[in-house]
Design a protein around this motif. Structure first.
Motif, mmCIF file in Angstrom:
data_model
loop_
_atom_site.group_PDB
_atom_site.id
_atom_site.type_symbol
_atom_site.label_atom_id
_atom_site.label_comp_id
_atom_site.label_asym_id
_atom_site.label_seq_id
_atom_site.Cartn_x
_atom_site.Cartn_y
_atom_site.Cartn_z
ATOM 1 N N LYS A 141 27.344 9.615 19.386
ATOM 2 C CA LYS A 141 26.187 10.054 18.598
ATOM 3 C C LYS A 141 24.885 9.757 19.347
ATOM 4 C CE LYS A 141 24.630 9.272 14.003
ATOM 5 N NZ LYS A 141 24.729 8.191 13.064
ATOM 6 N N GLU A 142 24.786 8.565 19.878
ATOM 7 C CA GLU A 142 23.535 8.146 20.527
ATOM 8 C C GLU A 142 23.292 8.904 21.836
ATOM 9 O OE1 GLU A 142 24.042 3.789 18.473
ATOM 10 O OE2 GLU A 142 24.216 3.924 20.652
ATOM 11 N N PHE A 143 24.363 9.199 22.577
ATOM 12 C CA PHE A 143 24.160 9.921 23.842
ATOM 13 C C PHE A 143 23.723 11.363 23.552
ATOM 14 C CE2 PHE A 143 25.708 11.827 27.961
ATOM 15 C CZ PHE A 143 24.738 11.209 28.741
ATOM 16 N N ALA A 144 24.341 11.992 22.538
ATOM 17 C CA ALA A 144 23.935 13.361 22.159
ATOM 18 C C ALA A 144 22.482 13.354 21.689
ATOM 19 C CB ALA A 144 24.855 13.903 21.065
ATOM 20 N N GLN A 145 22.133 12.363 20.861
ATOM 21 C CA GLN A 145 20.756 12.275 20.339
ATOM 22 C C GLN A 145 19.755 12.077 21.467
ATOM 23 O OE1 GLN A 145 20.883 9.159 17.424
ATOM 24 N NE2 GLN A 145 21.265 10.594 15.739
ATOM 25 N N SER A 146 20.102 11.223 22.409
ATOM 26 C CA SER A 146 19.159 10.927 23.500
ATOM 27 C C SER A 146 18.883 12.177 24.329
ATOM 28 C CB SER A 146 19.690 9.796 24.390
ATOM 29 O OG SER A 146 20.723 10.272 25.232
ATOM 30 N N ALA A 147 19.845 13.096 24.367
ATOM 31 C CA ALA A 147 19.649 14.333 25.135
ATOM 32 C C ALA A 147 19.135 15.465 24.239
ATOM 33 C CB ALA A 147 20.964 14.743 25.792
ATOM 34 N N GLY A 148 19.022 15.198 22.940
ATOM 35 C CA GLY A 148 18.515 16.204 21.999
ATOM 36 C C GLY A 148 19.488 17.357 21.804
ATOM 37 N N THR A 149 20.780 17.058 21.781
ATOM 38 C CA THR A 149 21.754 18.141 21.598
ATOM 39 C C THR A 149 22.729 17.808 20.472
ATOM 40 O OG1 THR A 149 23.052 19.746 22.859
ATOM 41 C CG2 THR A 149 23.526 17.410 23.282
ATOM 42 N N ALA A 150 23.637 18.764 20.166
ATOM 43 C CA ALA A 150 24.406 18.656 18.922
ATOM 44 C C ALA A 150 25.506 17.600 18.959
ATOM 45 C CB ALA A 150 25.026 20.019 18.588
ATOM 46 N N ILE A 173 31.099 14.955 27.669
ATOM 47 C CA ILE A 173 30.724 16.371 27.660
ATOM 48 C C ILE A 173 29.725 16.563 26.529
ATOM 49 C CG2 ILE A 173 31.577 18.759 27.533
ATOM 50 C CD1 ILE A 173 34.447 17.408 27.861
ATOM 51 N N LEU A 174 28.571 17.134 26.852
ATOM 52 C CA LEU A 174 27.601 17.484 25.814
ATOM 53 C C LEU A 174 27.782 18.955 25.457
ATOM 54 C CD1 LEU A 174 24.258 15.788 26.996
ATOM 55 C CD2 LEU A 174 25.918 14.959 25.304
ATOM 56 N N VAL A 175 27.697 19.237 24.142
ATOM 57 C CA VAL A 175 27.787 20.637 23.697
ATOM 58 C C VAL A 175 26.652 20.944 22.726
ATOM 59 C CG1 VAL A 175 30.260 21.047 24.059
ATOM 60 C CG2 VAL A 175 29.512 19.912 21.969
ATOM 61 N N LYS A 176 26.232 22.222 22.744
ATOM 62 C CA LYS A 176 25.077 22.630 21.936
ATOM 63 C C LYS A 176 25.441 22.882 20.479
ATOM 64 C CE LYS A 176 24.109 25.865 24.998
ATOM 65 N NZ LYS A 176 23.531 26.860 25.899
ATOM 66 N N LEU A 217 18.901 17.693 31.117
ATOM 67 C CA LEU A 217 19.998 18.256 31.915
ATOM 68 C C LEU A 217 21.310 17.976 31.191
ATOM 69 C CD1 LEU A 217 18.854 17.287 35.532
ATOM 70 C CD2 LEU A 217 18.492 19.424 34.280
ATOM 71 N N GLY A 218 22.189 18.972 31.239
ATOM 72 C CA GLY A 218 23.465 18.834 30.530
ATOM 73 C C GLY A 218 23.419 19.461 29.148
#
Ligand SMILES: Cc1ncc(COP(=O)(O)O)c(C=O)c1O
Length: 363
Positions: free
Chosen positions: A43-52, A197-200, A171-172
């Motif tokens: 959750k925190e890594f997705a949030q830090s990158a501003g993605t879903a 893996i980050l996804v939108k 990025l990502g």
């Protein structure tokens, strides 16, 4: 004064006390696989990158492989990949029985050349795998346009690019899949192997979660061929402690990189790779092209300055990839001939930085 190329403990000691405190909790809860630390990190890594969403994996290589599987890449499909990168970028293509099609890179930043990507597209092309090499953003705008117009999947290899940006976006988060490595030397480095893996779209994460866990959503009922590619919860615990410092650490890398860049201004023998104006580099590595590399390596050696050759050969020149090499890759070959990476990490102390600047002045 010997200058180490890297000093992992200098970076990790900041988290030592908190890590052992938290580890006791995890140990007593036996939350080794999945569990609250893993879920919180995702959750925190997705949030830090501003993605879903974020799906944490056992390594960066596993993240790239699962992204290719989820993208439907199979035997005979072609995936366009840069000719100059770490081999882990492209293993997943071979695991899937697909064909790596190498595109040349740009000399200015070492990233894939979108014009060569266009030249390499055929009827069998299914995906473009772009690498943000050394933390420098690949040309995502043109690559996204090509992917959209030709209906190709765009995968970002952001293994070296945690916390970098392209036109204001992390990025990502611009491609269909953004793959990261938390190998200990990375900008966000763990205590061993790890990836994500980050996804939108949240909907894209379900399949990836299933693939990393034996192809199953429920225990003992795999729905497809799966893998054991889960992140270990101890890595998640440690990465959570480290994540809030990433912006400051990258800012410190940038300050150092700018000092190296200004020391090299107008030097025709040592030419640094640097990010394009559209991006903010994560400055994972400071890499330059040395016109007379052996002379420069001698200077570094005499001064005791640690260095690496990232990378000594192009990807198509390496044995497992040779069957897929086609023609020449002049820019990638030039980089393999001339590149040298210098120490660049947030904990570098001033006297050490001055030593490096002196070597640059002498080189
Ligand atoms: C550009 C790049 N891609 C992929 C990988 C593979 O990541 P891992 O070592 O976590 O499998 C790495 C690093 O190690 C890398 O630097």
């Amino acid at each position: 004064m010997p200058v180490p190329f890297l000093d992992l403990y200098a970076g990790n000691r900041r988290y030592e006390a908190a890590f052992f405190r938290e580890l006791k909790n995890l140990y007593r809860q036996s939350a080794f696989i999945g569990g609250p630390w893993l879920e919180a990190f995702e959750k925190e890594f997705a949030q830090s990158a501003g993605t879903a969403d974020c799906v944490a994996t056992s390594s960066g290589t596993a993240a790239l492989h699962l992204a290719l599987v989820a993208a439907g890449i199979g035997p005979g499909d072609e995936v366009i990949v840069p000719a100059f990168t770490f081999p882990g970028t492209a293993w997943g293509i071979l695991y899937q029985g697909a064909i790596p099609v190498f595109a040349d890179v740009l000399l200015k930043d070492g990233c894939i050349d979108p014009e060569d990507v266009l030249r390499k597209i055929t009827r069998r092309t299914k995906a473009i795998l772009a690498v943000h090499l050394f933390g420098h953003p690949a040309a995502l705008n043109p690559l996204e346009k090509i992917a959209r117009e030709r209906r190709l999947v765009l995968i970002e290899d952001a293994a070296q690019a945690h916390g970098g940006f392209y036109q204001g976006k992390a990025l990502g988060t611009l491609g269909d899949f953004g793959c990261f490595s938390f190998y200990p030397t990375k900008n966000l480095g763990g205590l061993g192997d790890g990836g994500a893996i980050l996804v939108k779209r949240k909907s894209a994460a379900g399949r990836l979660r299933r693939l990393r866990d034996h192809g199953q959503r429920r225990k003992f009922s795999p729905e497809e061929v799966g893998f054991n590619a889960r992140m270990n919860a101890i890595q998640a615990l440690f990465l959570r402690l480290k994540l809030p410092s990433l912006p400051d650490d990258n800012a410190r890398r940038t300050v150092l990189a700018r000092r190296y860049l200004s020391a090299l201004e107008g030097n025709p023998s040592l030419i640094p790779l640097k990010p394009s104006a559209e991006g903010i580099s994560a400055w994972h590595s400071f890499v330059l092209r040395a016109r007379r590399r052996s002379d420069f390596l001698r200077v570094l050696k005499t001064r005791g300055i640690g260095h690496q050759i990232y990378y000594p050969a192009t990807l198509p020149a390496l044995k497992p990839f040779r069957p897929f090499a086609k023609g020449r890759y002049p820019m990638a070959e030039e980089l393999a001939r001339s590149c040298v990476a210098l120490p660049l990490y947030p904990e570098l102390k001033e006297p050490v930085v001055l030593e490096i600047l002196k070597a640059l002045a002498q080189g």
